[in-house]
Design a protein around this motif. Structure first.
Motif, short mmCIF file in Angstrom:
data_model
loop_
_atom_site.label_atom_id
_atom_site.label_comp_id
_atom_site.label_asym_id
_atom_site.label_seq_id
_atom_site.Cartn_x
_atom_site.Cartn_y
_atom_site.Cartn_z
N GLN A 25 0.75 -1.04 0.01
CA GLN A 25 -0.07 -0.04 -0.04
C GLN A 25 0.83 1.27 0.14
N ARG A 112 -8.27 -0.72 -5.16
CA ARG A 112 -7.51 0.24 -4.36
C ARG A 112 -6.17 -0.42 -4.04
N CYS A 117 -5.00 4.01 -6.99
CA CYS A 117 -5.76 2.86 -7.33
C CYS A 117 -5.48 2.40 -8.67
N LEU A 142 -5.88 8.13 -5.40
CA LEU A 142 -7.09 8.17 -5.34
C LEU A 142 -7.89 9.40 -5.00
N GLY A 148 -11.21 6.14 -8.63
CA GLY A 148 -10.55 6.65 -7.56
C GLY A 148 -11.17 7.63 -6.49
N LEU A 151 -13.73 4.94 -4.78
CA LEU A 151 -12.67 4.42 -3.75
C LEU A 151 -12.33 5.17 -2.60
#
Length: 251
Positions: A25, A112, A117, A142, A148, A151
């Motif tokens: 992430q 995500r 994204c 995002l 995006g 999300l």
């Protein structure tokens, strides 16, 4: 069985997977050991031991300057192999085709990935003027595109503000102020789907809807079309279509 019905004897494995997921992430900027333990319920010694093991196995790499960790080559190779045949894409391929057929416009499937994204699939509609604002494999922050934004709206305000703060220069360079994005996020939550007009590319608009595809993963489907094809009324019609199809869809 452990609480929540989790398989016993897998605590170390779950911790390592949780750590890999976190690093994925934050692959762009990387994370220091201190940042890792701030984000995960791990003791410093445990986090360090797991990172050291993953380093030795090639699933994590460490940048000496700055002392930050990122996913290593072995983790990247696994991800690349998964992209070649991903069950998730197989599950939703028919829905993408259906939406493209009904609308005539381009449909995007994104997931995500941390503060970004990632576009996994794109399905062309029959309308002769096609919109390819995002390529398969391309990542965006995002809140920028329709998918995006949908999300981002699935996150709570605190997390949204943290993302905006971490990438403030990038958002500013694209002309997105925190106030503008927060306003769009609130509108998306109100409708249940996102609507954008000329935000990324002049003359291009979109509609997106986010949904969970697993206990830990969110995805979004979105339409992209030239702005004359997406006046406000049609944006809401396509938004309702996305909501209906996503809610009734059974993988």
């Amino acid at each position: 069985m452990e609480k929540l019905g989790l398989t016993t004897g897998t605590q170390s494995l779950r911790r390592a997977l949780m750590l890999l997921r976190l690093l994925g992430q934050h692959q762009e900027e990387g994370l220091s050991l201190t940042q890792v333990i701030e984000r995960l319920p791990l003791e410093r010694s445990t986090a360090h031991r797991l990172l050291t093991c993953l380093l030795e196995e090639g699933f994590v790499e460490r940048q000496v300057k700055g002392k930050v960790y990122r996913l290593g080559i072995d983790a990247v190779q696994l991800g690349t192999a998964g992209m070649r045949r991903m069950p998730l894409l197989d599950q939703y391929a028919g829905l993408l085709q259906k939406l493209a057929r009904i609308s005539g416009d381009t449909v995007f499937f994104v997931i995500r990935q941390g503060d970004f994204c990632l576009c996994l699939q794109r399905q062309e509609g029959h309308f002769p003027v096609r919109v390819f604002t995002t390529n398969v494999g391309e990542k965006r922050l995002l809140g920028v595109g329709a998918g995006g934004l949908a999300l981002m709206a699935s996150l709570d305000d605190e997390e949204v503000k943290s993302i905006l703060k971490r990438h403030a220069p990038s958002y500013a360079a694209m002309g997105f102020s925190p106030a503008r994005i927060m306003q769009s996020v609130r509108q998306t939550r109100q409708y249940g789907y996102s609507c954008i007009t000329d935000t990324i590319t002049e003359g291009v608009s979109g509609v997106g809807c986010a949904f969970k595809v697993s206990p830990t993963q969110w995805a979004a489907l979105s339409f992209g079309a030239i702005t004359p094809r997406l006046p406000q009324q049609r944006q809401h019609e396509l938004g309702q279509l996305l909501l209906t199809e996503v809610q009734s869809f059974k993988p």
